[in-house]
Scaffold this motif. Sequence first.
Motif, PDB file in Angstrom:
ATOM      1  N   ARG A 163      47.562  47.366  31.793  1.00  0.00           N
ATOM      2  CA  ARG A 163      47.931  46.113  32.447  1.00  0.00           C
ATOM      3  C   ARG A 163      48.256  46.347  33.918  1.00  0.00           C
ATOM      4  O   ARG A 163      48.943  47.299  34.278  1.00  0.00           O
ATOM      5  N   ASP A 164      47.754  45.455  34.747  1.00  0.00           N
ATOM      6  CA  ASP A 164      47.977  45.496  36.190  1.00  0.00           C
ATOM      7  C   ASP A 164      48.258  44.068  36.636  1.00  0.00           C
ATOM      8  O   ASP A 164      47.449  43.178  36.405  1.00  0.00           O
ATOM      9  N   ASP A 165      49.401  43.840  37.240  1.00  0.00           N
ATOM     10  CA  ASP A 165      49.735  42.499  37.703  1.00  0.00           C
ATOM     11  C   ASP A 165      49.543  42.333  39.202  1.00  0.00           C
ATOM     12  O   ASP A 165      49.863  41.295  39.758  1.00  0.00           O
ATOM     13  N   ALA A 184      47.231  41.392  41.239  1.00  0.00           N
ATOM     14  CA  ALA A 184      45.927  40.718  41.239  1.00  0.00           C
ATOM     15  C   ALA A 184      45.552  40.200  42.604  1.00  0.00           C
ATOM     16  O   ALA A 184      46.389  39.713  43.350  1.00  0.00           O
ATOM     17  N   VAL A 232      43.688  37.473  43.194  1.00  0.00           N
ATOM     18  CA  VAL A 232      43.086  36.262  42.638  1.00  0.00           C
ATOM     19  C   VAL A 232      42.200  35.594  43.677  1.00  0.00           C
ATOM     20  O   VAL A 232      42.614  35.364  44.806  1.00  0.00           O
ATOM     21  N   HIS A 287      43.719  36.484  37.316  1.00  0.00           N
ATOM     22  CA  HIS A 287      44.966  36.930  36.693  1.00  0.00           C
ATOM     23  C   HIS A 287      45.400  35.901  35.667  1.00  0.00           C
ATOM     24  O   HIS A 287      45.351  34.699  35.933  1.00  0.00           O
ATOM     25  N   GLU A 288      45.784  36.366  34.510  1.00  0.00           N
ATOM     26  CA  GLU A 288      46.380  35.522  33.475  1.00  0.00           C
ATOM     27  C   GLU A 288      47.745  36.111  33.151  1.00  0.00           C
ATOM     28  O   GLU A 288      47.838  37.319  32.881  1.00  0.00           O
ATOM     29  N   GLY A 322      47.344  39.913  32.615  1.00  0.00           N
ATOM     30  CA  GLY A 322      47.308  40.665  33.855  1.00  0.00           C
ATOM     31  C   GLY A 322      46.011  40.423  34.599  1.00  0.00           C
ATOM     32  O   GLY A 322      45.303  39.447  34.355  1.00  0.00           O
ATOM     33  N   ALA A 323      45.685  41.340  35.495  1.00  0.00           N
ATOM     34  CA  ALA A 323      44.539  41.191  36.382  1.00  0.00           C
ATOM     35  C   ALA A 323      43.245  41.644  35.721  1.00  0.00           C
ATOM     36  O   ALA A 323      43.241  42.533  34.866  1.00  0.00           O
TER      37      ALA A 323
END
Length: 129
Positions: free
Chosen positions: A79-81, A83, A85, A104-105, A109-110
Motif C-alpha cells: 500500500r502506498d498513499d 498518490a 492523482v 487513489h482509493e 491506496g495509490a
Amino acid sequence: MTARVDLADRLNGRVADLVALFAAIERTRMAGVPVLNPALRVEAVGFDIVAGDEGDAASGLGVLITPWFMNLVRLPLQRDDDAAVGRTQMHQLNGRALEFIGAHEPAFGAFAACSLFSPVFEFADQAAA
C-alpha cells in the motif's frame, strides 16, 4: 527464489484487494449507472510483477475488467498513499510507451491505470472481455 515468492504473495494479496475494492464500487457508487454491462463482472487478469521504470520499485501489472471499463493497471506491491492523482506517467511495455493516470482509493491506496476500453458494451460476456 524466496524474494520472488514473497513478491508474488504480496502481488496476489494486492490484486485480491483491488478486485474486492472494485466489486464494492460496483455495488455502491456504480449501482444503477447506465454504463454498466450486466454481462461482465469485476475480474483481474494476467497480473505479474514488472520491474520499475528508471529506478522505481517493482510493481504489479495486469488487466482489470469491470462492468464499466477495462484498464491496464499498475499497482505498488504494498500500500502506498502518496498518490499523484490525475498525473500522467509514461511506462514502457513491450517497447511501446503507454500513458497511465495516477489514482487513489482510500480503501486501497495509490495505483495507475491505462484505459483499454470504456465503456465495455462491445463484450458479449466475461470470456469475450
